[in-house]
Design a protein around this motif. Sequence first.
Motif, PDB file in Angstrom:
ATOM      1  N   VAL A 308       0.842  -0.822  -0.148  1.00 51.83           N
ATOM      2  CA  VAL A 308      -0.150  -0.200   0.309  1.00 51.83           C
ATOM      3  C   VAL A 308       1.155   1.270  -0.150  1.00 51.83           C
ATOM      4  N   LEU A 309       1.856   0.876   1.005  1.00 55.29           N
ATOM      5  CA  LEU A 309       2.530   2.380   0.871  1.00 55.29           C
ATOM      6  C   LEU A 309       3.969   2.746  -0.068  1.00 55.29           C
ATOM      7  N   ARG A 310       4.191   1.803  -0.636  1.00 54.00           N
ATOM      8  CA  ARG A 310       5.102   1.958  -1.562  1.00 54.00           C
ATOM      9  C   ARG A 310       3.865   2.425  -3.580  1.00 54.00           C
ATOM     10  N   ARG A 311       2.721   1.907  -3.583  1.00 54.46           N
ATOM     11  CA  ARG A 311       1.825   3.254  -4.606  1.00 54.46           C
ATOM     12  C   ARG A 311       1.556   3.441  -4.113  1.00 54.46           C
ATOM     13  N   LEU A 312       1.847   4.124  -2.707  1.00 47.78           N
ATOM     14  CA  LEU A 312       1.310   5.771  -2.937  1.00 47.78           C
ATOM     15  C   LEU A 312       2.308   6.670  -2.591  1.00 47.78           C
ATOM     16  N   GLY A 313       3.733   5.906  -3.140  1.00 43.67           N
ATOM     17  CA  GLY A 313       4.492   6.209  -3.038  1.00 43.67           C
ATOM     18  C   GLY A 313       5.362   7.029  -1.798  1.00 43.67           C
ATOM     19  N   LEU A 314       5.260   6.835  -0.641  1.00 42.89           N
ATOM     20  CA  LEU A 314       5.688   7.365   0.713  1.00 42.89           C
ATOM     21  C   LEU A 314       6.423   6.242   1.405  1.00 42.89           C
ATOM     22  N   HIS A 315       7.360   7.224   1.827  1.00 43.11           N
ATOM     23  CA  HIS A 315       8.891   6.487   2.416  1.00 43.11           C
ATOM     24  C   HIS A 315       8.331   5.655   3.824  1.00 43.11           C
ATOM     25  N   TYR A 316       8.403   4.611   3.893  1.00 38.89           N
ATOM     26  CA  TYR A 316       8.936   3.813   5.472  1.00 38.89           C
ATOM     27  C   TYR A 316       9.026   2.836   5.890  1.00 38.89           C
ATOM     28  N   ARG A 317       9.748   2.834   6.588  1.00 40.78           N
ATOM     29  CA  ARG A 317      10.766   1.953   7.270  1.00 40.78           C
ATOM     30  C   ARG A 317       8.725   0.621   8.884  1.00 40.78           C
ATOM     31  N   TRP A 339       7.197   7.889   6.996  1.00 34.97           N
ATOM     32  CA  TRP A 339       7.742   9.464   6.908  1.00 34.97           C
ATOM     33  C   TRP A 339       6.664  10.791   7.324  1.00 34.97           C
ATOM     34  N   SER A 340       7.266  11.082   7.776  1.00 34.91           N
ATOM     35  CA  SER A 340       6.259  12.610   8.036  1.00 34.91           C
ATOM     36  C   SER A 340       7.214  13.166   8.420  1.00 34.91           C
ATOM     37  N   PRO A 341       6.905  14.217   7.075  1.00 31.07           N
ATOM     38  CA  PRO A 341       7.827  15.060   6.518  1.00 31.07           C
ATOM     39  C   PRO A 341       7.971  15.838   7.698  1.00 31.07           C
ATOM     40  N   GLY A 344       8.836  15.076  10.931  1.00 29.34           N
ATOM     41  CA  GLY A 344       9.928  15.277  10.646  1.00 29.34           C
ATOM     42  C   GLY A 344      10.492  13.234  11.860  1.00 29.34           C
ATOM     43  N   ARG A 345       9.786  13.010  11.591  1.00 28.31           N
ATOM     44  CA  ARG A 345       9.863  11.356  11.986  1.00 28.31           C
ATOM     45  C   ARG A 345       9.294  10.413  11.258  1.00 28.31           C
ATOM     46  N   TYR A 346       8.723   9.190  11.803  1.00 25.26           N
ATOM     47  CA  TYR A 346       8.150   7.986  11.408  1.00 25.26           C
ATOM     48  C   TYR A 346       6.922   7.923  12.627  1.00 25.26           C
ATOM     49  N   LEU A 347       5.914   7.475  11.711  1.00 26.62           N
ATOM     50  CA  LEU A 347       4.537   7.982  13.315  1.00 26.62           C
ATOM     51  C   LEU A 347       3.593   5.771  12.256  1.00 26.62           C
ATOM     52  N   GLU A 348       3.711   4.709  13.082  1.00 25.75           N
ATOM     53  CA  GLU A 348       3.620   4.137  12.599  1.00 25.75           C
ATOM     54  C   GLU A 348       1.718   4.047  12.358  1.00 25.75           C
ATOM     55  N   VAL A 392      -1.536  11.806   6.808  1.00 24.91           N
ATOM     56  CA  VAL A 392      -0.107  12.824   7.247  1.00 24.91           C
ATOM     57  C   VAL A 392       0.964  12.809   6.785  1.00 24.91           C
ATOM     58  N   ALA A 393       1.294  11.708   6.273  1.00 27.61           N
ATOM     59  CA  ALA A 393       2.466  11.297   5.847  1.00 27.61           C
ATOM     60  C   ALA A 393       1.811  11.435   4.212  1.00 27.61           C
ATOM     61  N   LEU A 394       0.631  11.411   3.742  1.00 25.44           N
ATOM     62  CA  LEU A 394       0.373  11.836   2.124  1.00 25.44           C
ATOM     63  C   LEU A 394       0.512  12.846   1.805  1.00 25.44           C
ATOM     64  N   LEU A 395      -0.086  13.730   2.823  1.00 26.30           N
ATOM     65  CA  LEU A 395      -0.549  15.284   2.293  1.00 26.30           C
ATOM     66  C   LEU A 395       0.531  16.025   2.120  1.00 26.30           C
ATOM     67  N   GLU A 396       1.243  15.634   3.291  1.00 20.82           N
ATOM     68  CA  GLU A 396       2.674  15.975   3.755  1.00 20.82           C
ATOM     69  C   GLU A 396       3.996  15.301   2.260  1.00 20.82           C
TER      70      GLU A 396
END
Length: 422
Positions: A308-317, A339-341, A344-348, A392-396
Amino acid sequence: MLDLRRIREAPEEVLRALHTKNPNLELDEILALDARRLNLLQESEKLKALRNTESRAIAEAQKAGQDAAPRIAAMREVGDRIKAVDGDLKEIDERQHDLLMRLPNTPHPAVPVGRDERDNVEVGSWGEKPVFTFTPRNHLELGEALDILDFPRGAKIAGSGFPVYKGAGARLERAIINFMLDLQTLEHGYTEIFPPFLANRESMTATGQLPKMEEDMYHAVKDDLFAIPTAEVPITNLHRDEVLPGESLPVRYAGYSACFRREAGSYGKDVRGFLRVHQFNKVELVQFTRPEDSDRTLEELRGHAEEVLRRLGLHYRVLALCTGDLSFSSARTYDLEVWSPAEGRYLECSSCSTFTDFQARRGSMRFKDKGGKPQILHTLNGSGLATSRLIVALLETWQTADGGITVPPALRPYMGGLERIA
RNA sequence: GGAGAGGUGACCGAGUGGUUGAAGGUGCACGCUUGGAAAGCGUGUGUAGGGUUACACCUACCGAGGGUUCGAAUCCCUCUCUCUCCGCCA
């Protein structure tokens, strides 16, 4: 629930495993009760056997015209004794069961040992932190400027932590949910479920929310129903008290639900916007597997969530949770953090877990092969995904210098082809 | 919310308070029969707990929980679910 037999046969081993989760746990009372329980049980059963044979003999005697009064009197005493023993037995049983239901699952051997979230281990990541030529705004600023999110009015209607989505925001939310459901059902082979959003005590107990987390849930007292904190509850309980045909496994379900969490005791933490809310939307993945397949399935499930995150192009760990950070029912968990730009941190945004036989034993979920005995199956689940932190991550991540949002290509078909929110 | 009917094994379906874990049927498994299959015949076919090296054996379970009785699937009470009718309602 842990297997009582396992506790009885290897208490030190079980205790050692439990202590990696919580060093304060103990088994002494359970074991002491167990010894007493077995004693009483044998006495009760012996008396019942006597009663059964005597009752039959009394019937014979009466048929033969003999006087059975003395034997009946003797049996009356046996009956009283049985009642007394069974009373004690029931008390012990309930106490032991209660203690057992409060014991967490033991961690999988592969889980890193540690005390809390600081000891979690990063085991993977995807993408890069986006770089901006301007100062990125946070999701609240973006949501307000674009008039797509309205937290103040949500607070007026229900309270803080109950978000309102508006216009393109509402449509975006719906698009994300539909995109995720289509991905999981059409491409990853899950069967779609649309579950009840309230569940009863039995269901909450089977998946492990009760008895310990009652305070964390919304509770409709009049009907003794709980608002589900995750679709894991209704979907896993689909097969409570059932024996599935062995050949039907693995069973895979994906379902959307709103999720409700009181978040008691977390005031002051992450209060802004979507970081911590009382109601959010989530697509949940649930699998029922044979015991020998659950390890492999957990990796697969994690992949389904990551997609899901990959297809939305969102950086994650990806984090492997350590023993001390595992939830009550979990034997092994991967968290996906996006990742939330602006933060400045990662969100579960996802948690993928195997519960081994823990939930299945609590809820009596079994499978049976042809000609075989029923066996306890394994349950797993993972968010695939929760939309709150995701949005959050998507909008940012997808914001542009002019304050607008580029709709990720994967979502455009679900937004009537819309490419930008501005 | 009110009135009524009902919940028995994988399924259908019996069951006057006394070997009923439960008749009968269907299904399923195995065997016999057959060139092969069907039919036919025979045997078997629940779960949990205790116990045993393993068997044997014992206990519990007929929606759930209590009660009456020497003895309960059978009698009584409470709850729950399903169905029908009425009311209300998105």
